[in-house]
Scaffold this active site. Structure first.
Site, PDB file in Angstrom:
ATOM      1  N   SER A  52       0.680  -1.117   0.013  1.00  0.00           N
ATOM      2  CA  SER A  52       0.092   0.013  -0.200  1.00  0.00           C
ATOM      3  C   SER A  52       0.864   1.365   0.000  1.00  0.00           C
ATOM      4  O   SER A  52       1.781   1.224   0.537  1.00  0.00           O
ATOM      5  CB  SER A  52      -0.735  -0.118   1.296  1.00  0.00           C
ATOM      6  OG  SER A  52      -1.398   1.197   1.383  1.00  0.00           O
TER       7      SER A  52
ATOM      8  N   TYR B 218      -1.579  -0.627  10.838  1.00  0.00           N
ATOM      9  CA  TYR B 218      -1.720  -1.376   9.329  1.00  0.00           C
ATOM     10  C   TYR B 218      -0.519  -1.117   8.629  1.00  0.00           C
ATOM     11  O   TYR B 218      -0.327  -2.021   7.736  1.00  0.00           O
ATOM     12  CB  TYR B 218      -3.100  -0.872   8.911  1.00  0.00           C
ATOM     13  CG  TYR B 218      -3.389  -1.191   7.426  1.00  0.00           C
ATOM     14  CD1 TYR B 218      -3.525  -2.410   6.973  1.00  0.00           C
ATOM     15  CD2 TYR B 218      -3.228   0.101   6.414  1.00  0.00           C
ATOM     16  CE1 TYR B 218      -3.729  -2.751   5.758  1.00  0.00           C
ATOM     17  CE2 TYR B 218      -3.457  -0.436   5.072  1.00  0.00           C
ATOM     18  CZ  TYR B 218      -3.523  -1.709   4.786  1.00  0.00           C
ATOM     19  OH  TYR B 218      -3.742  -2.023   3.340  1.00  0.00           O
TER      20      TYR B 218
ATOM     21  N   LYS C 112       2.200  -3.820   6.426  1.00  0.00           N
ATOM     22  CA  LYS C 112       2.509  -3.883   5.248  1.00  0.00           C
ATOM     23  C   LYS C 112       4.035  -3.892   4.894  1.00  0.00           C
ATOM     24  O   LYS C 112       4.584  -4.670   4.223  1.00  0.00           O
ATOM     25  CB  LYS C 112       1.679  -2.823   4.241  1.00  0.00           C
ATOM     26  CG  LYS C 112       0.172  -2.786   4.532  1.00  0.00           C
ATOM     27  CD  LYS C 112      -0.225  -4.037   3.514  1.00  0.00           C
ATOM     28  CE  LYS C 112      -1.602  -4.692   3.671  1.00  0.00           C
ATOM     29  NZ  LYS C 112      -1.710  -6.003   2.899  1.00  0.00           N
TER      30      LYS C 112
HETATM   31  P1  NAD Z   1     -11.084  -6.759   1.631  1.00  0.00           P
HETATM   32  O1  NAD Z   1     -11.309  -7.008   2.925  1.00  0.00           O
HETATM   33  O2  NAD Z   1     -12.379  -6.533   0.674  1.00  0.00           O
HETATM   34  O3  NAD Z   1     -10.431  -8.173   1.028  1.00  0.00           O
HETATM   35  C1  NAD Z   1      -9.844  -9.141   1.884  1.00  0.00           C
HETATM   36  C2  NAD Z   1     -10.127 -10.572   1.908  1.00  0.00           C
HETATM   37  O4  NAD Z   1      -9.202 -11.175   2.748  1.00  0.00           O
HETATM   38  C3  NAD Z   1     -11.649 -10.460   2.308  1.00  0.00           C
HETATM   39  O5  NAD Z   1     -12.339 -11.235   1.647  1.00  0.00           O
HETATM   40  C4  NAD Z   1     -11.289 -11.181   3.837  1.00  0.00           C
HETATM   41  O6  NAD Z   1     -12.473 -12.208   4.135  1.00  0.00           O
HETATM   42  C5  NAD Z   1     -10.199 -12.196   3.434  1.00  0.00           C
HETATM   43  N1  NAD Z   1      -9.290 -12.331   4.483  1.00  0.00           N
HETATM   44  C6  NAD Z   1      -8.911 -11.580   5.571  1.00  0.00           C
HETATM   45  N2  NAD Z   1      -8.250 -12.346   6.407  1.00  0.00           N
HETATM   46  C7  NAD Z   1      -8.171 -13.606   5.891  1.00  0.00           C
HETATM   47  C8  NAD Z   1      -7.552 -14.723   6.409  1.00  0.00           C
HETATM   48  N3  NAD Z   1      -6.607 -14.767   7.693  1.00  0.00           N
HETATM   49  N4  NAD Z   1      -7.606 -15.849   5.688  1.00  0.00           N
HETATM   50  C9  NAD Z   1      -8.388 -15.963   4.491  1.00  0.00           C
HETATM   51  N5  NAD Z   1      -9.085 -14.839   4.338  1.00  0.00           N
HETATM   52  C10 NAD Z   1      -8.806 -13.732   4.975  1.00  0.00           C
HETATM   53  O7  NAD Z   1      -9.918  -5.828   1.191  1.00  0.00           O
HETATM   54  P2  NAD Z   1      -9.324  -5.234  -0.227  1.00  0.00           P
HETATM   55  O8  NAD Z   1      -9.552  -3.875  -0.335  1.00  0.00           O
HETATM   56  O9  NAD Z   1      -9.888  -6.215  -1.310  1.00  0.00           O
HETATM   57  O10 NAD Z   1      -7.899  -5.394  -0.229  1.00  0.00           O
HETATM   58  C11 NAD Z   1      -6.889  -6.332  -0.676  1.00  0.00           C
HETATM   59  C12 NAD Z   1      -5.578  -6.356  -0.067  1.00  0.00           C
HETATM   60  O11 NAD Z   1      -5.184  -5.056  -0.514  1.00  0.00           O
HETATM   61  C13 NAD Z   1      -5.431  -6.242   1.564  1.00  0.00           C
HETATM   62  O12 NAD Z   1      -4.358  -7.041   1.920  1.00  0.00           O
HETATM   63  C14 NAD Z   1      -5.236  -4.825   1.750  1.00  0.00           C
HETATM   64  O13 NAD Z   1      -4.510  -4.547   2.747  1.00  0.00           O
HETATM   65  C15 NAD Z   1      -4.616  -4.255   0.465  1.00  0.00           C
HETATM   66  N6  NAD Z   1      -4.751  -2.729   0.287  1.00  0.00           N
HETATM   67  C16 NAD Z   1      -5.874  -2.475   0.025  1.00  0.00           C
HETATM   68  C17 NAD Z   1      -6.228  -1.104  -0.080  1.00  0.00           C
HETATM   69  C18 NAD Z   1      -7.792  -0.334  -0.504  1.00  0.00           C
HETATM   70  O14 NAD Z   1      -7.831   0.634  -0.154  1.00  0.00           O
HETATM   71  N7  NAD Z   1      -8.822  -1.243  -0.597  1.00  0.00           N
HETATM   72  C19 NAD Z   1      -5.149  -0.331  -0.362  1.00  0.00           C
HETATM   73  C20 NAD Z   1      -3.729  -0.658  -0.463  1.00  0.00           C
HETATM   74  C21 NAD Z   1      -3.765  -1.804  -0.168  1.00  0.00           C
HETATM   75  C1  WQD Z   2      -9.383  10.051   1.035  1.00  0.00           C
HETATM   76  C2  WQD Z   2      -9.431  11.300   1.407  1.00  0.00           C
HETATM   77  C3  WQD Z   2      -9.862  11.694   3.880  1.00  0.00           C
HETATM   78  C4  WQD Z   2     -13.833   9.708   4.161  1.00  0.00           C
HETATM   79  C5  WQD Z   2      -6.933   4.789   3.169  1.00  0.00           C
HETATM   80  C6  WQD Z   2      -5.692   4.162   3.896  1.00  0.00           C
HETATM   81  C7  WQD Z   2      -4.815   3.630   2.800  1.00  0.00           C
HETATM   82  C8  WQD Z   2      -5.357   2.825   1.712  1.00  0.00           C
HETATM   83  C9  WQD Z   2      -6.258   3.460   1.119  1.00  0.00           C
HETATM   84  C10 WQD Z   2      -5.173   0.353   2.319  1.00  0.00           C
HETATM   85  C11 WQD Z   2      -8.841  11.931   2.623  1.00  0.00           C
HETATM   86  C12 WQD Z   2     -10.828  12.201   2.831  1.00  0.00           C
HETATM   87  C13 WQD Z   2     -12.572  10.483   3.689  1.00  0.00           C
HETATM   88  C14 WQD Z   2     -14.862  10.759   4.601  1.00  0.00           C
HETATM   89  C15 WQD Z   2     -13.326  12.585   3.764  1.00  0.00           C
HETATM   90  N1  WQD Z   2      -5.710   1.442   2.364  1.00  0.00           N
HETATM   91  N2  WQD Z   2     -12.247  11.854   3.487  1.00  0.00           N
HETATM   92  N3  WQD Z   2     -14.564  12.090   4.302  1.00  0.00           N
HETATM   93  O1  WQD Z   2      -6.948   7.706   3.837  1.00  0.00           O
HETATM   94  O2  WQD Z   2      -6.163   8.161   1.570  1.00  0.00           O
HETATM   95  O3  WQD Z   2      -6.419   6.074   2.545  1.00  0.00           O
HETATM   96  O4  WQD Z   2      -7.263   3.700   2.137  1.00  0.00           O
HETATM   97  O5  WQD Z   2      -3.883   0.384   2.055  1.00  0.00           O
HETATM   98  O6  WQD Z   2      -3.736   2.727   3.857  1.00  0.00           O
HETATM   99  O7  WQD Z   2      -5.220   5.109   4.879  1.00  0.00           O
HETATM  100  O8  WQD Z   2      -8.410   7.049   1.900  1.00  0.00           O
HETATM  101  O9  WQD Z   2     -10.813   7.140   1.276  1.00  0.00           O
HETATM  102  O10 WQD Z   2     -10.163   7.066   3.749  1.00  0.00           O
HETATM  103  O11 WQD Z   2      -9.711   9.320   2.392  1.00  0.00           O
HETATM  104  O12 WQD Z   2     -13.200  13.751   3.809  1.00  0.00           O
HETATM  105  O13 WQD Z   2     -15.896  10.392   5.262  1.00  0.00           O
HETATM  106  O14 WQD Z   2     -11.154  11.675   1.748  1.00  0.00           O
HETATM  107  O15 WQD Z   2      -9.710  12.852   4.783  1.00  0.00           O
HETATM  108  O16 WQD Z   2      -8.413  13.123   2.295  1.00  0.00           O
HETATM  109  P1  WQD Z   2      -7.062   7.430   2.525  1.00  0.00           P
HETATM  110  P2  WQD Z   2      -9.753   7.594   2.376  1.00  0.00           P
END
Ligand code: NAD
Ligand code: WQD
Length: 339
Positions: free
Chosen positions: A125, A149, A153
């Site tokens: 991330s 978190y 990562k």
């Molecule tokens: P998500 O929660 O929708 O998907 C994660 C999936 O993993 C879920 O289906 C959950 O049930 C499953 N899971 C969790 N722990 C588990 C375990 N121990 N065993 C088996 N299954 C398990 O999340 P997402 O948004 O699809 O994110 C996927 C990956 O990408 C995550 O690792 C997250 O940290 C990373 N990521 C997400 C974002 C974001 O903003 N969505 C940004 C950067 C990185």
């Molecule tokens: C985006 C912008 C908020 C909600 C997070 C995690 C990051 C990654 C992606 C996993 C910011 C603003 C938000 C609301 C708002 N996840 N906001 N009102 O914080 O950039 O990233 O998700 O890896 O690790 O930190 O994403 O969508 O929460 O916020 O004004 O109700 O929207 O302040 O500027 P963020 P976000």
């Protein structure tokens, strides 16, 4: 073409990636404990792609489940999405996060090693960069995650770096995602957060569909174009295609590499709101509220390395992200309906 084990494949990014893997001709086996997802997502992945996949409902922290998969399926590579992702919750329950995201990954890697499966794509991330000294963010920038978190990562990245140093026959992709948004254009799969969304775009679509009253904009005094936070929003389909590209690259046996997956463009919270108002064809009520603790002003990717090395580039703009997110939300006001 090979068989890919997708951990967390029923989740938001995982389900979209499964569609693109199946459409590209890969065989897919998903392991997911469905803690943050629905079995319906997998059924819909199959109906979109017209192909079947194997779903194993189970936990990656369960050795027996992993043994069963690696023993019975000829897995070539793993895409590892499974984990927890809520920043605020990670501050409150750090052990829960280290246990699933770090210990869970260690067990997965041990099993991969045991069964001689040494290709892995890991969901990292942009949060590993912390508050960057400048934007756009290059892969070589200092890494200073500041919440549990983000630290999980970075820890997994470090574990994978050490693993690679110890045995150069591993092929490892560290993909640093920026802010994934949008949904599959069919409107059949999308983001289905449990409870009140933490992230901006699901919050906006839930206001638009009438489930929430108004959006709180967290801060309008940042040093940005309009004072609100600026992020690199990337369509989840582009992200999914980035994984297909990473798997193709892994087949070339590149060793370890790390790339940003973003668009390189920064949009402010208010700009995103406007794009969604256009897509939903309605006004979305909002109020300006204090900054959210832990937020940064600006975060967007330098995408040059992804273009050069991975030969991958995002195709979709904010309009399409808003259209597809809204199409999913309006067709599925309660998500998959089993939260
Ligand atoms: P998500 O929660 O929708 O998907 C994660 C999936 O993993 C879920 O289906 C959950 O049930 C499953 N899971 C969790 N722990 C588990 C375990 N121990 N065993 C088996 N299954 C398990 O999340 P997402 O948004 O699809 O994110 C996927 C990956 O990408 C995550 O690792 C997250 O940290 C990373 N990521 C997400 C974002 C974001 O903003 N969505 C940004 C950067 C990185
Ligand atoms: C985006 C912008 C908020 C909600 C997070 C995690 C990051 C990654 C992606 C996993 C910011 C603003 C938000 C609301 C708002 N996840 N906001 N009102 O914080 O950039 O990233 O998700 O890896 O690790 O930190 O994403 O969508 O929460 O916020 O004004 O109700 O929207 O302040 O500027 P963020 P976000």
């Amino acid at each position: 073409m090979g068989k890919i084990l997708v951990t967390g494949g029923a989740g938001y990014i995982g389900s979209h990636t499964c569609v693109e893997l199946l459409s590209s001709g890969y065989e897919v086996v998903v392991v997911d404990n469905l803690e943050n997802s629905s079995k319906k997502a997998i059924e819909r992945v199959e109906s979109i792609s017209g192909k079947n996949l194997d779903l194993v409902i189970g936990d990656i922290r369960d050795e027996k489940i992993l043994d069963k998969i690696f023993m019975n399926q000829m897995v070539d590579s793993v895409i590892h999405f499974a984990g927890y992702k809520a920043v605020g919750e990670s501050v409150e329950f750090p052990l829960k996060y280290y246990e699933n995201n770090v210990s869970g990954t260690i067990l997965l890697l041990e099993k991969m090693k045991e069964y001689n499966v040494k290709n892995i794509v890991f969901s990292s991330s942009a949060t590993v960069y912390g508050d960057p000294h400048e934007v756009p963010i290059k892969e070589g920038f200092p890494l200073k995650p500041y919440n549990p978190y983000g630290k999980t990562k970075r820890m997994v990245e470090m574990i994978l770096e050490d693993l690679y140093e110890s045995d150069k026959s591993w092929n490892i992709a560290l993909l640093r995602y920026f802010n994934p948004v949008g949904a599959h254009e069919s409107g059949l799969i999308g983001e289905d957060p449990r409870g009140i969304p933490n992230n901006l775009t699901p919050y906006i679509t839930q206001v638009a569909v009438g489930k929430l009253k108004k959006l709180s904009v967290f801060g309008n005094d940042y040093p940005t174009k309009d004072g609100t936070g600026v992020r690199d929003f990337i369509h989840v389909k582009d992200l999914a295609l980035g994984h297909v590209r990473a798997i193709e690259k892994i087949m070339e046996k590149p060793g370890l590499f790390c790339v940003n997956l973003g668009t390189g463009k920064g949009y402010s919270v208010l700009e995103v709101l406007k794009a969604f108002e256009k897509a939903c064809k309605k006004e979305i009520p909002y109020s300006i509220e204090p900054r959210r603790p832990g937020d940064i002003a600006k975060c967007y990717a330098d995408t040059n390395y992804a273009k050069e090395f991975l030969k991958w580039e995002a195709m979709f703009g904010i309009e399409k992200m808003a259209e597809d997110a809204w199409n999913w939300q309006k067709n599925n006001p309660d998500g998959y309906g089993d939260n």
